[in-house]
Design an enzyme around this catalytic site. Structure first.
Site, PDB file in Angstrom:
ATOM      1  N   LYS A 292      -4.770   6.351  12.531  1.00 43.31           N
ATOM      2  CA  LYS A 292      -5.644   6.755  11.522  1.00 43.31           C
ATOM      3  C   LYS A 292      -4.405   7.555  10.553  1.00 43.31           C
ATOM      4  O   LYS A 292      -3.471   8.268  11.047  1.00 43.31           O
ATOM      5  CB  LYS A 292      -6.280   8.016  12.077  1.00 43.31           C
TER       6      LYS A 292
HETATM    7  C1  E4P Z   1     -14.013  10.791  13.013  1.00 43.04           C
HETATM    8  O1  E4P Z   1     -13.100   9.868  12.882  1.00 43.04           O
HETATM    9  C2  E4P Z   1     -13.584  12.131  13.486  1.00 43.04           C
HETATM   10  O2  E4P Z   1     -12.881  11.736  14.754  1.00 43.04           O
HETATM   11  C3  E4P Z   1     -14.943  12.937  13.741  1.00 43.04           C
HETATM   12  O3  E4P Z   1     -16.071  12.444  13.937  1.00 43.04           O
HETATM   13  C4  E4P Z   1     -14.707  14.325  12.795  1.00 43.04           C
HETATM   14  O4  E4P Z   1     -15.903  14.857  13.394  1.00 43.04           O
HETATM   15  P1  E4P Z   1     -16.322  16.614  13.598  1.00 43.04           P
HETATM   16  O5  E4P Z   1     -16.503  17.019  12.240  1.00 43.04           O
HETATM   17  O6  E4P Z   1     -17.183  16.716  14.425  1.00 43.04           O
HETATM   18  O7  E4P Z   1     -14.814  16.992  13.669  1.00 43.04           O
END
Ligand code: E4P
Length: 222
Positions: free
Chosen positions: A91
């Site tokens: 990522k």
């Molecule tokens: C996606 O890849 C992220 O890990 C995640 O969904 C972020 O979500 P949040 O807003 O619940 O932290």
């Protein structure tokens, strides 16, 4: 209509792999912070070993933990070597200099999940730089007054019309209905915490129907 699990919790990951319905796993530094403190690489290797145990070598996303683009490349290469999982995705957060990172990693054959995206324009440009996945944050959009389904639909239209094979992952899920809405809007994949998948399996009429069938069968045997 694929779903990924958004979690770094080993028990949750195992529970979902054992049930066979997830096609991938996404983690991020905030999800790791919820787990007992340990060595990052060792923890991700445990997740990879769970995937091997269940014979599901699904895409597993791990995020770099530096704000410096040059260090991101070094970290990504290092993580690929140390974790040594067949389907590891790195990522990379969105940004002007980060596009260079995405491009460099893609050139090296490393699959990139470009994360923290809020617009269709970000998805389009990240995909063109070489990202395999573009991650839109559904409820973080709502937090700042953006209507997520039109962003998802527009991003999908742009990607369908591109020469890339990038797929949209919609994350930041806070209700089971979000999962369906995101998919109907055009997400290739939705990544969600376990609790919303679990809730999707439950309906009072299902419980009533199953109880009725069991009762009728017992009565018939009397
Ligand atoms: C996606 O890849 C992220 O890990 C995640 O969904 C972020 O979500 P949040 O807003 O619940 O932290």
């Amino acid at each position: 209509m694929k779903v990924f699990l958004d979690s770094a919790n080993l028990e949750e990951i195992e529970a979902c792999l054992a049930r066979g319905f997830i096609s991938g796993i996404t983690t991020n530094p905030s999800l790791l912070k919820k787990e007992p403190k340990t060595d990052f690489v060792k923890h991700i290797k445990k997740i990879a070993n769970l995937c091997r145990k269940y014979k599901r070598l699904v895409p597993l996303s791990v995020e770099v933990f530096t704000a410096h683009p040059n260090k991101m490349v070094v970290q990504a290469v290092d993580l690929m070597e140390k974790i040594n999982y067949e389907n590891l995705n790195i990522k990379i957060p969105m940004g002007w200099d980060e596009l260079g990172v995405i491009n460099e990693l893609a050139q090296k054959g490393i699959k990139v999940n470009c994360t923290c995206l809020f617009t269709e324009a970000q998805c389009m440009i990240a995909a063109n730089a070489g990202a395999k996945y573009v991650s839109l944050f559904m409820n973080r959009m709502k937090d700042v007054g953006i209507e997520p389904t039109s962003v998802i639909a527009d991003a999908r239209a742009l990607l369908d019309d591109s020469n890339t094979d990038a797929e949209i992952i919609v994350g930041s899920i806070r209700h089971e209905r979000d999962i369906i809405e995101a998919q109907l809007a055009g997400a290739h994949i939705v990544t969600s915490p376990t609790e919303y998948f679990r809730r999707m399996t439950v309906h009072p009429q299902t419980i009533k129907s199953v109880a009725g069938f069991l009762k009728d069968f017992e009565d018939w045997l009397k």
